[in-house]
Design a protein around this motif. Structure first.
Motif, mmCIF file in Angstrom:
data_model
loop_
_atom_site.group_PDB
_atom_site.id
_atom_site.type_symbol
_atom_site.label_atom_id
_atom_site.label_comp_id
_atom_site.label_asym_id
_atom_site.label_seq_id
_atom_site.Cartn_x
_atom_site.Cartn_y
_atom_site.Cartn_z
ATOM 1 N N MET A 199 -60.757 48.804 26.282
ATOM 2 C CA MET A 199 -60.480 48.846 27.795
ATOM 3 C C MET A 199 -58.916 48.874 28.138
ATOM 4 N N THR A 200 -58.039 48.173 27.451
ATOM 5 C CA THR A 200 -56.770 48.556 27.381
ATOM 6 C C THR A 200 -56.443 50.092 27.156
ATOM 7 N N PRO A 201 -56.195 50.973 28.103
ATOM 8 C CA PRO A 201 -56.248 52.222 27.907
ATOM 9 C C PRO A 201 -55.427 52.739 26.533
ATOM 10 N N GLN A 202 -53.896 52.054 26.217
ATOM 11 C CA GLN A 202 -53.432 52.680 25.062
ATOM 12 C C GLN A 202 -54.132 52.098 23.929
ATOM 13 N N ARG A 203 -54.686 51.019 23.860
ATOM 14 C CA ARG A 203 -55.421 50.798 22.605
ATOM 15 C C ARG A 203 -56.636 51.481 22.195
ATOM 16 N N ASN A 204 -57.424 51.808 23.517
ATOM 17 C CA ASN A 204 -58.432 52.933 23.319
ATOM 18 C C ASN A 204 -58.209 54.050 22.855
ATOM 19 N N LYS B 96 -59.947 40.264 26.837
ATOM 20 C CA LYS B 96 -60.106 39.305 25.793
ATOM 21 C C LYS B 96 -59.588 39.707 24.439
ATOM 22 N N SER B 97 -59.703 40.908 23.974
ATOM 23 C CA SER B 97 -59.354 41.653 22.891
ATOM 24 C C SER B 97 -57.620 41.311 22.526
ATOM 25 N N ASN B 98 -57.292 40.502 21.776
ATOM 26 C CA ASN B 98 -55.930 40.292 21.454
ATOM 27 C C ASN B 98 -55.229 39.590 22.605
ATOM 28 N N MET B 99 -55.909 39.226 23.493
ATOM 29 C CA MET B 99 -55.594 38.331 24.937
ATOM 30 C C MET B 99 -54.395 39.177 25.291
ATOM 31 N N THR B 100 -54.821 40.383 25.853
ATOM 32 C CA THR B 100 -53.813 41.367 26.248
ATOM 33 C C THR B 100 -53.685 41.319 27.892
ATOM 34 N N TRP B 101 -52.601 41.275 28.325
ATOM 35 C CA TRP B 101 -52.057 41.139 29.834
ATOM 36 C C TRP B 101 -51.538 42.517 30.019
ATOM 37 N N GLU B 102 -51.982 42.968 31.126
ATOM 38 C CA GLU B 102 -51.523 44.314 31.733
ATOM 39 C C GLU B 102 -50.805 44.216 32.998
ATOM 40 N N GLY B 103 -49.757 44.793 33.241
ATOM 41 C CA GLY B 103 -49.194 45.090 34.575
ATOM 42 C C GLY B 103 -49.357 46.426 34.936
ATOM 43 N N TYR B 104 -49.840 47.030 35.970
ATOM 44 C CA TYR B 104 -49.781 48.477 36.286
ATOM 45 C C TYR B 104 -49.606 48.826 37.802
ATOM 46 N N VAL B 105 -49.094 50.179 37.859
ATOM 47 C CA VAL B 105 -48.913 50.797 38.996
ATOM 48 C C VAL B 105 -49.510 52.294 39.185
ATOM 49 N N LYS B 106 -49.976 52.533 40.318
ATOM 50 C CA LYS B 106 -50.630 53.695 40.458
ATOM 51 C C LYS B 106 -50.123 54.719 41.758
ATOM 52 N N TYR B 107 -49.822 55.826 41.680
ATOM 53 C CA TYR B 107 -49.229 56.256 42.745
ATOM 54 C C TYR B 107 -49.720 57.626 43.017
ATOM 55 N N ALA B 108 -50.287 57.812 44.369
ATOM 56 C CA ALA B 108 -50.877 59.029 44.747
ATOM 57 C C ALA B 108 -49.925 59.908 45.303
ATOM 58 N N PHE C 25 -45.639 44.482 22.805
ATOM 59 C CA PHE C 25 -45.606 45.267 23.940
ATOM 60 C C PHE C 25 -46.133 46.612 23.759
ATOM 61 N N SER C 26 -46.883 47.380 24.589
ATOM 62 C CA SER C 26 -47.166 48.667 24.525
ATOM 63 C C SER C 26 -47.268 49.259 25.809
ATOM 64 N N TYR C 27 -47.163 50.514 26.007
ATOM 65 C CA TYR C 27 -47.240 51.277 27.268
ATOM 66 C C TYR C 27 -48.196 52.310 27.245
ATOM 67 N N PHE C 28 -48.436 52.737 28.540
ATOM 68 C CA PHE C 28 -49.427 53.944 28.908
ATOM 69 C C PHE C 28 -49.139 54.454 30.083
ATOM 70 N N HIS C 29 -48.731 55.900 30.086
ATOM 71 C CA HIS C 29 -48.741 56.732 31.219
ATOM 72 C C HIS C 29 -49.768 58.004 31.226
ATOM 73 N N GLN C 30 -50.096 57.882 32.706
ATOM 74 C CA GLN C 30 -51.318 58.978 32.779
ATOM 75 C C GLN C 30 -51.047 59.922 34.053
ATOM 76 N N MET D 272 -48.053 48.496 31.645
ATOM 77 C CA MET D 272 -47.272 47.825 30.333
ATOM 78 C C MET D 272 -48.074 46.824 29.830
ATOM 79 N N ALA D 273 -48.367 46.564 28.670
ATOM 80 C CA ALA D 273 -49.292 45.541 28.017
ATOM 81 C C ALA D 273 -48.525 44.872 27.244
ATOM 82 N N VAL D 274 -49.025 43.370 27.183
ATOM 83 C CA VAL D 274 -48.157 42.529 26.403
ATOM 84 C C VAL D 274 -49.527 41.455 25.746
ATOM 85 N N GLU D 275 -49.508 41.525 24.302
ATOM 86 C CA GLU D 275 -50.470 40.647 23.959
ATOM 87 C C GLU D 275 -49.816 39.342 23.681
#
Lengths: 135, 318
Positions: free
Chosen positions: B288-293, B127-139, B176-181, B159-162
């Motif tokens: 909740m969008t990790p980069q904004r947190n 909801k905050s800034n109507m942010t969409w995220e696409g994500y991948v996770k690899y073990a 756009f913003s990005y988060f890697h962990q 990758m997040a897009v408001e």
């Protein structure tokens, strides 16, 4: 007089429900392919296996079958089919392979777990744990 | 100057990491199928003249979430998951907004699918800034029982897009913003699992950057950086089967001239069933969008700016 009538009525209802379940079981036997019926349990029922089986039972089975397998889990009342009594001697007459097959494939309200638990040894561990529920 | 160049190279490499991992999926195919292959005993292996299969440690965590952070867990192949995450307002207003429960809340809906036992991909909207995220996770690695691999290692990128009205942005790229962990976890015993997760946030737009440009002309440095490093330390304690205590701490590492984010301290309870995980907790993160947190958190645990939140996940297996 009224109390007697209520007692008899309750008894009739209990008999009908019990007979209904019994008839359903008899009319709907759960056939197990011979391949599974004769399958040997490859996992020893050691402490490690029972621990794994117990954890999986608590996560996947307990809500319907109850903590001790009496069929009295929190979801049992919502089921259309009888979850059975896993402490009864009758239940334990079936082979490990039969229990493995039923757990893997499922039927009616009973979901199949072969996708949710892809490691077959873990399903065999559930079978080992279920054997400990016999009274 | 040389250091800045090296850090720049490193950041570029980190940004490319998810694509490298995706392209290396074929190389890891042997490992990923090993998870689903029935184990064989050493005797059977000798008979078949093959090496014994690795015994992987299972259920390091019960959910892909550990409050506000991801865990090393990737659900089994073919699992479709729906997440509902909710954060209320901070409790410091007291009864005025009933300890934040009646304050403006933030909601995130997420959907993900496990393409293999090691690769998960998904989308989410917050909801905050109507942010969409696409994500991948690899073990990348899974902890083994014999300690061949003492830890599990998983990579997470988004990758997040408001998607608010364009009046809110100067350039389209500002959305756009990005988060890697990198998630590193170890199940110590049946009761305790711990996880350490360094992360990199990249914000295309940061508040004050255009003012900064003006300041730069007078020879001053930028007030906020576009890249931000942080680290999360988290753990889980099993009370009984299906019930766990969760704890998490996020420490910002990058220092900015102004508006430095506060650390996040959170504590919660997790209850899991065959198809659900439910987490309820108190913490400082709202977005909740990790980069904004990680980049914008202004709730300070020292000022008791905690908020109540919950995560619900529902799994379907296909």
């Amino acid at each position: 007089m009224k109390a007697k009538f209520i007692m008899i009525l309750s008894l009739i209802i209990v008999v009908i429900i019990t007979a209904g379940f019994k008839m359903y079981d008899q009319e709907n036997p759960w056939p197990v392919p011979d391949k599974f019926k004769n399958m040997k349990n490859p996992v020893n029922a050691d402490a490690e296996s029972l621990k794994t089986g117990k954890a999986l039972w608590a996560k996947h089975c307990q809500s319907c079958h109850g903590k001790t397998g009496l069929g009295d889990g929190s979801k049992a009342a919502q089921l259309k089919t009888d979850p059975g009594n896993f402490s009864a001697a009758d239940f334990h007459k079936q082979t490990d392979g039969s229990i493995f097959y039923k757990t893997s494939e499922g039927r009616d309200d009973m979901p199949g777990f072969k996708k949710k638990i892809p490691d077959q040894d873990e399903i065999w561990s559930i079978v080992n744990f279920v054997r400990t529920l016999k009274k | 100057m040389k250091h800045i160049h090296t850090i720049g190279k490193l950041l570029k490499l980190l940004t490319l990491m998810p694509f490298i991992l995706l392209s290396s999926e074929a190389l890891f195919a042997q490992d990923s199928t090993a998870v689903e292959t029935p184990e064989v005993t050493e005797e059977e292996a000798v008979e078949e003249n093959t090496a014994p299969a690795r015994k992987y440690v299972k259920n390091t965590f019960e959910s892909i979430w550990l409050i506000d952070n991801q865990t090393v867990m990737v659900p089994i192949k073919g699992t479709f998951e729906m997440d509902i995450l909710h954060r209320f307002g901070t409790v410091d207003n007291g009864y005025k907004d009933f300890y934040g429960l009646f304050a403006s809340s933030n909601i995130r809906l997420g959907f993900n699918y496990s393409l293999t036992g090691r690769l998960m991909t998904g989308v989410a909207i917050t909801k905050s800034n109507m942010t969409w995220e696409g994500y991948v996770k690899y073990a990348i690695l899974t902890q083994t029982r014999g300690n061949e691999y003492p830890v599990s290692l998983t990579w997470y990128s988004n990758m997040a897009v408001e998607t608010r009205l364009k009046e809110n942005y100067i350039h389209a790229s500002d959305r756009f913003s990005y988060f890697h962990q990198l998630l590193i976890a170890r199940k110590i015993n049946d009761r305790i699992s711990v996880q350490v997760a360094p992360s990199l946030t990249h914000m295309n737009f940061v508040y004050g950057q255009f003012v900064d440009s003006f300041i730069e002309k007078s020879g001053k440095i930028r007030e906020r950086k576009h890249d931000h490093l942080a680290v999360s330390v988290a753990g889980r304690f099993r009370i009984k089967e299906g019930m766990y205590i969760l704890a998490n701490y996020d420490q910002p590492l990058t220092r900015h001239k102004t508006g430095n984010p506060h650390p996040n301290l959170s504590l919660g309870l997790e209850v899991t069933t065959s198809s659900h995980a439910f987490q309820i907790f108190m913490g400082n993160y709202y977005f909740m969008t990790p980069q904004r947190n990680n980049y914008y958190n202004q709730n300070n645990y020292r000022d008791q700016q905690f908020l109540i939140g919950f995560n619900i996940t529902r799994l379907w297996n296909f």
